[in-house]
Design a protein around this motif. Structure first.
Motif, mmCIF file in Angstrom:
data_model
loop_
_atom_site.group_PDB
_atom_site.id
_atom_site.type_symbol
_atom_site.label_atom_id
_atom_site.label_comp_id
_atom_site.label_asym_id
_atom_site.label_seq_id
_atom_site.Cartn_x
_atom_site.Cartn_y
_atom_site.Cartn_z
ATOM 1 N N CYS A 154 -30.738 -11.804 19.713
ATOM 2 C CA CYS A 154 -30.815 -10.537 20.459
ATOM 3 C C CYS A 154 -31.825 -10.627 21.587
ATOM 4 O O CYS A 154 -32.676 -11.528 21.618
ATOM 5 N N LEU A 155 -31.669 -9.674 22.510
ATOM 6 C CA LEU A 155 -32.622 -9.556 23.621
ATOM 7 C C LEU A 155 -33.394 -8.252 23.423
ATOM 8 O O LEU A 155 -32.806 -7.226 23.084
ATOM 9 N N VAL A 156 -34.709 -8.314 23.613
ATOM 10 C CA VAL A 156 -35.535 -7.100 23.491
ATOM 11 C C VAL A 156 -36.262 -6.854 24.820
ATOM 12 O O VAL A 156 -37.066 -7.685 25.242
ATOM 13 N N PRO A 157 -35.966 -5.734 25.487
ATOM 14 C CA PRO A 157 -36.716 -5.397 26.700
ATOM 15 C C PRO A 157 -38.153 -4.999 26.342
ATOM 16 O O PRO A 157 -38.347 -4.166 25.454
ATOM 17 N N GLY B 82 -36.343 -11.194 11.157
ATOM 18 C CA GLY B 82 -36.127 -12.638 11.242
ATOM 19 C C GLY B 82 -35.095 -13.098 12.270
ATOM 20 O O GLY B 82 -34.390 -14.091 12.052
ATOM 21 N N LEU B 83 -35.002 -12.405 13.402
ATOM 22 C CA LEU B 83 -34.020 -12.802 14.413
ATOM 23 C C LEU B 83 -34.647 -13.719 15.464
ATOM 24 O O LEU B 83 -35.854 -13.714 15.680
ATOM 25 N N LYS B 84 -33.755 -14.494 16.125
ATOM 26 C CA LYS B 84 -34.198 -15.312 17.259
ATOM 27 C C LYS B 84 -34.085 -14.429 18.499
ATOM 28 O O LYS B 84 -32.997 -14.016 18.882
ATOM 29 N N VAL B 85 -35.243 -14.143 19.093
ATOM 30 C CA VAL B 85 -35.284 -13.107 20.131
ATOM 31 C C VAL B 85 -35.642 -13.689 21.494
ATOM 32 O O VAL B 85 -36.508 -14.561 21.604
ATOM 33 N N LEU B 86 -34.977 -13.189 22.522
ATOM 34 C CA LEU B 86 -35.412 -13.426 23.892
ATOM 35 C C LEU B 86 -36.018 -12.112 24.390
ATOM 36 O O LEU B 86 -35.364 -11.067 24.352
ATOM 37 N N ALA B 87 -37.285 -12.191 24.838
ATOM 38 C CA ALA B 87 -37.919 -10.985 25.384
ATOM 39 C C ALA B 87 -37.605 -10.916 26.873
ATOM 40 O O ALA B 87 -37.549 -11.943 27.551
ATOM 41 N N TYR B 88 -37.370 -9.702 27.344
ATOM 42 C CA TYR B 88 -37.060 -9.522 28.756
ATOM 43 C C TYR B 88 -37.990 -8.472 29.337
ATOM 44 O O TYR B 88 -38.152 -7.390 28.779
ATOM 45 N N ILE C 192 -26.059 -13.661 24.766
ATOM 46 C CA ILE C 192 -26.691 -12.932 23.657
ATOM 47 C C ILE C 192 -25.834 -11.709 23.329
ATOM 48 O O ILE C 192 -25.514 -10.936 24.224
ATOM 49 N N PRO C 193 -25.452 -11.531 22.067
ATOM 50 C CA PRO C 193 -24.492 -10.475 21.736
ATOM 51 C C PRO C 193 -25.067 -9.056 21.697
ATOM 52 O O PRO C 193 -24.321 -8.095 21.715
ATOM 53 N N MET C 194 -26.397 -8.922 21.600
ATOM 54 C CA MET C 194 -26.927 -7.540 21.499
ATOM 55 C C MET C 194 -28.317 -7.383 22.114
ATOM 56 O O MET C 194 -29.093 -8.341 22.202
ATOM 57 N N ILE C 195 -28.564 -6.148 22.517
ATOM 58 C CA ILE C 195 -29.874 -5.756 23.031
ATOM 59 C C ILE C 195 -30.451 -4.758 22.033
ATOM 60 O O ILE C 195 -29.758 -3.832 21.621
ATOM 61 N N VAL C 196 -31.693 -4.971 21.644
ATOM 62 C CA VAL C 196 -32.333 -3.996 20.754
ATOM 63 C C VAL C 196 -33.440 -3.327 21.557
ATOM 64 O O VAL C 196 -34.362 -3.994 22.040
ATOM 65 N N ILE C 197 -33.292 -2.019 21.729
ATOM 66 C CA ILE C 197 -34.221 -1.309 22.616
ATOM 67 C C ILE C 197 -35.042 -0.272 21.855
ATOM 68 O O ILE C 197 -34.570 0.280 20.850
ATOM 69 N N GLY C 198 -36.257 -0.022 22.332
ATOM 70 C CA GLY C 198 -37.183 0.874 21.623
ATOM 71 C C GLY C 198 -37.363 2.218 22.301
ATOM 72 O O GLY C 198 -38.471 2.584 22.645
ATOM 73 N N TRP C 199 -36.259 2.924 22.512
ATOM 74 C CA TRP C 199 -36.371 4.284 23.049
ATOM 75 C C TRP C 199 -36.342 5.249 21.892
ATOM 76 O O TRP C 199 -35.539 5.104 20.978
#
Ligand SMILES: [Zn+2]
Length: 354
Positions: free
Chosen positions: A57-60, A79-85, A163-170
């Motif tokens: 996943c990608l996390v902004p 426990g995910l492999k994350v790309l920070a953006y 990357i199949p998903m974005i996990v966002i913290g709004w």
């Protein structure tokens, strides 16, 4: 000034009414947020994850505490492999940039950054247009470029890296419906109100500015929440997961965790909300000046309704934040100097605010 006897919304808040006990209509119609829970989140993440992808996943990330907490949770708890953006609009607080380095290092996460120098140009176009003819509904225009910069570009980066998903913290607690209410005063809807205000003040009408504002509109909190056909068309193949739909958003607890676990820092521990971008300094000044409240009144009221803080605590924090808006005017002046706009400084003086 009268405030709701239950939350801290002031009598000047758009469309507010009070009952005989002094309780506002927003409190009367409020129902507590129901979270879907971390078990459900685990299921969703597992169903979206690709086998053998480089990143799950990608996390902004903004350098603020909420996105830091999401990054921490995704890597360490889920426990995910994350790309920070990170979207860098070149107007952020240096501590926010410092935090991004610290947290990605602490968590061993790869980071991609997209810088956008143009956002400063949009901000100045909109600030100068505003100063020619102030209309409180147009204060959010100072942020033009940021919504698309954060969410639109996050989708572009996710596609680029498969990357199949974005996990966002709004979080819904941070929603600012008053901004929409002011636009609706000049039109039937947010969109028609925005168009009407733009037409009333031609200084806003620069092609680049309008295109950026339209792209932002389609990536606003509400639009993204509704995930309409335009967004479906623009961003196929990548799913958006709103972390705080599942996991309770308690700002004070989140702050404690990220300070302890990943070395996150804030320039002011007493007021750690919305400090990461300097545009907020300008916006708070104009809200205070024109309508005598800021987004903080709404945020603290939402925290009371969710049972995180007492009304007395909220009033204390509100007073602190108000003193800060006045006390930190020198920061606005320094900011204007930094971006080569010293001639705008006289527009920002303590005598002009309540
Ligand atoms: Zn209330």
């Amino acid at each position: 000034m009268q405030r709701c006897s239950s939350c801290v919304l002031p009598e000047v808040y758009p469309n507010i009414t009070f009952d005989a006990t002094g309780k506002c209509n927003y409190c009367q119609s409020y129902s507590k947020i129901e979270y879907l829970g971390s078990e459900k989140l685990k299921t969703v993440l597992a169903s979206l994850k690709k086998k053998n992808g480089k990143y799950d996943c990608l996390v902004p990330v903004s350098g603020g505490k909420d996105s830091t907490f999401v990054l921490y949770q995704m890597t360490k708890v889920y426990g995910l492999k994350v790309l920070a953006y990170n979207y860098n609009n070149c107007l952020t607080h240096p501590q926010a940039q410092e935090n991004i380095k610290t947290i990605t290092n602490a968590l061993g996460v790869d980071l991609v950054t997209k810088r956008n120098e143009k956002q400063k140009k949009y901000m100045l176009t909109n600030l100068k247009a505003y100063l020619r003819k102030p209309a409180v509904a147009m204060v959010p225009m100072f942020c033009t470029g940021c919504r698309y910069g954060i969410i639109g570009n996050a989708f572009n980066e996710a596609k680029k890296h498969h990357i199949p998903m974005i996990v966002i913290g709004w979080s819904p607690i941070e929603d600012t419906p008053f901004k929409e209410a002011y636009l609706k005063e000049s039109g039937y809807s947010v969109k028609s109100g925005l168009i009407s205000n733009l037409l009333k003040n031609p200084a806003y009408l620069k092609p680049g500015n309008l295109i950026a504002a339209a792209k932002d509109y389609f990536h606003s909190y509400q639009q993204v929440k509704d995930w309409n056909f335009i967004l479906k068309m623009l961003h196929p193949g990548v799913k958006l997961v709103q972390f705080y739909d599942y996991v309770p958003y308690n700002p004070d607890e989140i702050q404690q965790v990220v300070e302890k676990e990943v070395g996150w820092k804030t320039p002011d521990a007493k007021n750690s909300w919305q400090w990461d971008c300097k545009i907020k300094l300008l916006q708070n000044y104009f809200y205070k000046k024109e309508v005598n409240f800021t987004a903080t009144d709404g945020f603290l009221s939402a925290m009371i309704r969710e049972g995180f803080i007492s009304r007395a605590e909220a009033l204390k924090r509100l007073e602190y934040s108000e003193q800060k808006t006045i006390g930190e005017l020198h920061q606005v002046h320094e900011f204007l100097k930094d971006i080569g706009q010293s001639d705008l400084i006289p527009h920002f003086s303590p005598e002009k605010i309540h």
